[in-house]
Write an enzyme that holds these catalytic residues in place. Structure first.
Site, PDB file in Angstrom:
ATOM      1  N   LYS A  89       0.855  -1.198   0.000  1.00 12.65           N
ATOM      2  CA  LYS A  89       0.000   0.000   0.000  1.00 12.65           C
ATOM      3  C   LYS A  89       0.885   1.241   0.000  1.00 12.65           C
ATOM      4  O   LYS A  89       1.843   1.315   0.777  1.00 12.65           O
ATOM      5  CB  LYS A  89      -0.901  -0.022   1.237  1.00 12.65           C
ATOM      6  CG  LYS A  89      -1.955   1.078   1.272  1.00 12.65           C
ATOM      7  CD  LYS A  89      -2.798   0.972   2.551  1.00 12.65           C
ATOM      8  CE  LYS A  89      -3.951   1.958   2.571  1.00 12.65           C
ATOM      9  NZ  LYS A  89      -4.764   1.843   3.795  1.00 12.65           N
ATOM     10  N   SER A  98      -9.673  -0.240   6.892  1.00 10.12           N
ATOM     11  CA  SER A  98      -9.136  -0.170   5.527  1.00 10.12           C
ATOM     12  C   SER A  98      -8.436  -1.417   5.020  1.00 10.12           C
ATOM     13  O   SER A  98      -8.077  -1.484   3.841  1.00 10.12           O
ATOM     14  CB  SER A  98      -8.186   1.017   5.394  1.00 10.12           C
ATOM     15  OG  SER A  98      -8.930   2.201   5.387  1.00 10.12           O
ATOM     16  N   SER A 135      -9.685   2.260   2.725  1.00  4.78           N
ATOM     17  CA  SER A 135      -8.834   2.967   1.803  1.00  4.78           C
ATOM     18  C   SER A 135      -7.909   2.044   1.009  1.00  4.78           C
ATOM     19  O   SER A 135      -7.389   2.435  -0.028  1.00  4.78           O
ATOM     20  CB  SER A 135      -7.974   3.981   2.567  1.00  4.78           C
ATOM     21  OG  SER A 135      -7.127   3.324   3.492  1.00  4.78           O
TER      22      SER A 135
HETATM   23  N1  GLN Z   1     -12.850   4.238   5.925  1.00  9.62           N
HETATM   24  C1  GLN Z   1     -12.285   4.706   7.157  1.00  9.62           C
HETATM   25  C2  GLN Z   1     -11.973   6.162   7.068  1.00  9.62           C
HETATM   26  O1  GLN Z   1     -12.229   6.720   6.064  1.00  9.62           O
HETATM   27  C3  GLN Z   1     -11.088   3.882   7.503  1.00  9.62           C
HETATM   28  C4  GLN Z   1      -9.816   4.389   6.956  1.00  9.62           C
HETATM   29  C5  GLN Z   1      -8.644   3.508   7.291  1.00  9.62           C
HETATM   30  O2  GLN Z   1      -8.779   2.484   7.945  1.00  9.62           O
HETATM   31  N2  GLN Z   1      -7.481   3.953   6.888  1.00  9.62           N
HETATM   32  O3  GLN Z   1     -11.506   6.764   7.970  1.00  9.62           O
END
Ligand code: GLN
EC number: 6.3.5.7
Length: 517
Positions: free
Chosen positions: A87, A186, A162
């Site tokens: 990532k 994410s 994400s």
């Molecule tokens: N979807 C969540 C957010 O937007 C989680 C993001 C993540 O885990 N990096 O904050």
């Protein structure tokens, strides 16, 4: 050659050990796959950067050691030669790290993240860096400054976020393994909507050194794979104490892969979280969830119900704590120290105006929204009302988990309330986007481990079928339990069908399209 990419990481390692193919062949097959399916108008767009030369060089090293034979092979890590994607929130020497943002376009890190040092030491060829929502803020990868990633199951749908790039790469056979980060879901939610496996480790059990900070008290790096065993193998490789991370645990790394190979669930107490089902969850998701419970019960597990009343406030608390920490962490992108610098178009040229112009041009809308939210929540007059209250809710959630784990060894819920939704559907509705995380966020607030494993397919509302994810949670430091339970469900569901990941639709590669014309 093409079939090689469809093996599990464990099988790839075995195939190399048995001399069936080399790491060079394996890496080349993945690079060919990436070239075939990742680019173009309808490509997956999982990769922001492909590092073919570096990957082939690592593969050649592994092949050379193996060819030297005997003792040489003993010296290799079990996953040596199995390629991996990373990532693009995790810093890497020799490859750009963008965090999915224009702010870091072209930026090269002068150091490797600890997990990257471990991956390099074990000689896993790094295929490249994967797409993400800018600074990991989002649930669909549509907030990337470099275009959305597509879901290999349906190219017009989101791959989750994400970490949609890492999940899509693994689902589309562009990589057998990937690294992700999970601050609110994410790793797990992209796993759920792409039919793959993802684990959020216990907070502090995998070093955060070199993971670009989003919300430091919630962030964790973790493994992304097609099978639970593969995720466990990668988790063992990246876990362990790191003096460079002040929140790193000093524990020994448990044998996760061994836990994933345990067959029997007799007597395992599985707690169904009353608050993480029902309203807001799609019918198809609930149907697969119910089937998973029935399957586990039939195999001898004991299903109990647990009550976590404070979970109602988890999303609210998360969306105060996370932006608060992010607003502070992202202050470093000021156009002065590193990354992008934008000069104001008119005089005077003051440092404040350079910072303003840089941040206005460098950050996307969602990142700005959260910086504003977080700055407000932390401001003098509101600190107690917002940030302070959210921290109290966090304690209540931890207490709910403590009580639940008195009654059950692991907890279970759907990972995401819906299957993958169409690209664009929630892009202009931040609250609808945030609701995707309702089932994953509590684990981050409590620092406990969680896994998402495929739980079958459900209607997508448009005549198609898409993956559903099932989440298992365990007490802190008991990550082995989520591998045991996750692998058991994986095996039970695959008993009368092919594993879900093997049923992903064949992608129309540009070559295949031309041949068909
Ligand atoms: N979807 C969540 C957010 O937007 C989680 C993001 C993540 O885990 N990096 O904050």
């Amino acid at each position: 050659m093409t079939e090689m990419i469809r093996l599990t990481a464990a099988q790839m390692a075995e195939g190399m050990r048995a001399g069936e193919f080399t790491s060079t062949e394996l890496v080349q097959a993945h690079l060919d796959r990436i070239a075939a399916v990742d680019g173009g108008d309808r490509g997956i767009n999982a990769f922001l950067h492909v590092s073919g030369e570096e990957a082939l060089a690592t593969a050649a090293e592994v092949d050379k050691i193996r060819a030297a034979g005997g003792g040489g092979t003993e010296a290799l890590h079990p996953l040596a030669g199995v390629p991996i994607a990373v990532k693009d929130l995790i810093v890497t020497v020799g490859q750009p790290t963008t965090a999915g943002s224009k702010m870091l376009e072209g930026w090269m890190s002068p150091y490797d993240a600890t997990v990257i040092e471990k991956v390099r030491a074990a000689k896993l060829p790094i295929l490249g860096k994967t797409n993400l929502d800018e600074f990991a803020m989002g649930s669909s990868t549509e907030h990337s400054a470099y275009g959305a990633t597509r879901n290999p199951w349906d190219l017009d749908r989101i791959p989750g976020g994400s970490g949609g790039g890492s999940a899509a790469a693994v689902a589309a056979f562009e990589a057998p393994l990937a690294l992700g980060t999970d601050t609110g879901g994410s790793i797990r939610q992209p796993g759920a909507v792409t039919g793959t496996v993802g684990t959020k480790p216990t907070y502090g059990s995998v070093s955060r050194y070199g993971a670009i900070a989003m919300a430091s008290s919630l962030d964790q790096i973790g493994p992304v794979a097609r099978t639970t065993e593969d995720a466990a193998l990668l988790h063992e490789l990246i876990a362990g104490h790191d003096p460079k991370d002040s929140t790193s645990l000093v524990d020994e790394v448990p044998a996760f892969a061994q836990a994933a190979r345990r067959q029997d669930v007799t007597g395992l107490k599985i707690g169904v979280i009353r608050q993480l089902q029902g309203e807001g969850y799609q019918e198809g998701v609930l149907a697969r969830f119910q089937e998973s419970l029935d399957t586990l019960r039939a195999a001898g597990a004991e299903i109990v119900e647990v009550d976590c009343p404070s979970f109602e406030y988890a999303l609210g608390a998360y969306y105060l704590i996370m932006p608060s920490e992010a607003s502070s962490n992202l202050a470093r992108y000021d156009g002065v120290r590193y990354g992008r610098r934008v000069l104001p178009t008119d005089a005077p040229l003051t440092i404040e105006r350079v910072m303003g112009a840089t941040r206005a041009a460098g950050f996307g809308e969602e990142v700005k929204r959260r910086i504003v939210l977080g700055t407000y929540a932390l401001s003098a007059g509101y600190y107690d009302a917002y940030y302070g209250s959210a921290q109290k809710v966090r304690t209540l959630i931890q207490q709910d988990f403590d009580a639940a784990f008195e009654k059950a060894d692991v907890l279970i819920s759907p990972t995401s309330p819906t299957v993958a939704f169409p690209l664009g559907e929630k892009l202009d509705d931040p609250l609808a986007m945030y609701l995707n995380d309702v089932a994953t966020i509590p684990a981050n607030l409590a620092g406990i481990p969680g896994i998402s494993v495929p739980g079958g397919l459900a209607d997508d509302g448009a005549g198609g079928q898409l993956p559903v994810g099932i989440q298992f949670l365990a007490p802190a430091r008991e990550d082995a339990r989520v591998y045991h339970a996750g692998a058991a469900l994986e095996r039970l569901l695959a008993a009368d069908a092919e594993p879900l990941w093997a049923r992903a639709p064949e992608l129309q590669t540009p070559a295949a399209q031309t041949a068909g014309e």
